[in-house]
Scaffold this active site. Sequence first.
Site, mmCIF file in Angstrom:
data_model
loop_
_atom_site.group_PDB
_atom_site.id
_atom_site.type_symbol
_atom_site.label_atom_id
_atom_site.label_comp_id
_atom_site.label_asym_id
_atom_site.label_seq_id
_atom_site.Cartn_x
_atom_site.Cartn_y
_atom_site.Cartn_z
ATOM 1 C CG HIS A 178 -0.108 0.174 2.516
ATOM 2 N ND1 HIS A 178 0.482 -0.906 3.155
ATOM 3 C CD2 HIS A 178 0.219 1.264 3.250
ATOM 4 C CE1 HIS A 178 1.129 -0.479 4.230
ATOM 5 N NE2 HIS A 178 0.992 0.839 4.309
ATOM 6 C CB THR B 77 0.509 5.655 4.147
ATOM 7 O OG1 THR B 77 0.753 4.337 4.627
ATOM 8 C CG2 THR B 77 -0.302 6.431 5.190
ATOM 9 C CG MET C 116 9.375 10.516 1.705
ATOM 10 S SD MET C 116 9.564 8.736 1.711
ATOM 11 C CE MET C 116 9.707 8.338 3.435
ATOM 12 C CG HIS D 247 6.860 5.337 1.849
ATOM 13 N ND1 HIS D 247 6.332 6.434 2.496
ATOM 14 C CD2 HIS D 247 6.723 4.300 2.712
ATOM 15 C CE1 HIS D 247 5.911 6.073 3.693
ATOM 16 N NE2 HIS D 247 6.131 4.776 3.855
ATOM 17 C CB SER E 148 6.312 -0.153 3.575
ATOM 18 O OG SER E 148 6.710 1.049 4.173
ATOM 19 C CE1 TYR F 295 5.633 -0.724 6.977
ATOM 20 C CE2 TYR F 295 3.990 -2.139 8.022
ATOM 21 C CZ TYR F 295 4.307 -1.070 7.209
ATOM 22 O OH TYR F 295 3.290 -0.348 6.634
#
Length: 220
Positions: free
Chosen positions: A80, A82, A155, A157, A159, A162
């Site tokens: 995803h 955000t 920003m 992005h 991911s 994590y």
Amino acid sequence: MLNNIFVIRFLGFLGLIGISLLFYSILMEVPHSMQEVQLPEAETQVYSVWALPSEEVTGRVKKLMGGLRSEFGGPQFEPHVTVVGAIRLNEVEARDKFQKGCRDVKKYSATVKKVDTGTFFYQCVYLLLDPTTEVVEASARCCSTFGFNSSSPYMPHLSLLYADLTDEEKKKAQEKAYTLDESIGSLSFQITRLALYKTDTEDKSLKSWEKIEEYNLSTN
Ligand SMILES: *[C@@H]1O[C@H](CO)[C@@H](O)[C@H](O)[C@H]1NC(C)=O
Ligand SMILES: *[C@@H]1O[C@H](CO)[C@@H](O)[C@H](O)[C@H]1NC(C)=O
């Protein structure tokens, strides 16, 4: 003797009053507990709005994420971007703002600039996206509907991992991403759906994270 009967009767009378008061107080409790039944509406949770890539891109990115996880660990999550970061709301508000925010966003495209690494758990290894007007505005519009101001500039992005890694491990993970998917650094994709997710950032297992609602963006 007569006195004793009086005392017994009196005590019996008191007992009756006591029991009546008990039932009365139980009855008075009913409206109170009915209010409590409605309380979950007021209960707040942490929500985020995510932009979801197409099924095809999701599949490709999931493969890459799996490859990185097998070496570096970390929890599993849906690919995803955000759009609105973690914000505390009750579910009714969250759903309402989500619908309103989505109406202001049209389908848009996103382009990867490179595989990059960040400085904390939720920004460990990610695909940095080109901050085009479309990409930045989609977030700005939704954030404004949610009344969310981020303390740092957006920003964009996607991911990949994590985790809490050392700088050296991050570098290795970044290189491994390019090995696993050679052309990932120049991926372009359409965002056609936004989703409302429950994302308690305290829960690093992400077991409590769940999709609440999805919205198909309109073309123009
Ligand atoms: C949020 O943004 C508004 C206007 O853009 C500003 O007045 C306010 O101070 C900001 N709040 C926070 C917490 O940064
Ligand atoms: C979005 O569109 C897909 C088909 O492209 C459909 O299956 C799905 O139900 C739609 N979702 C919503 C929330 O309208």
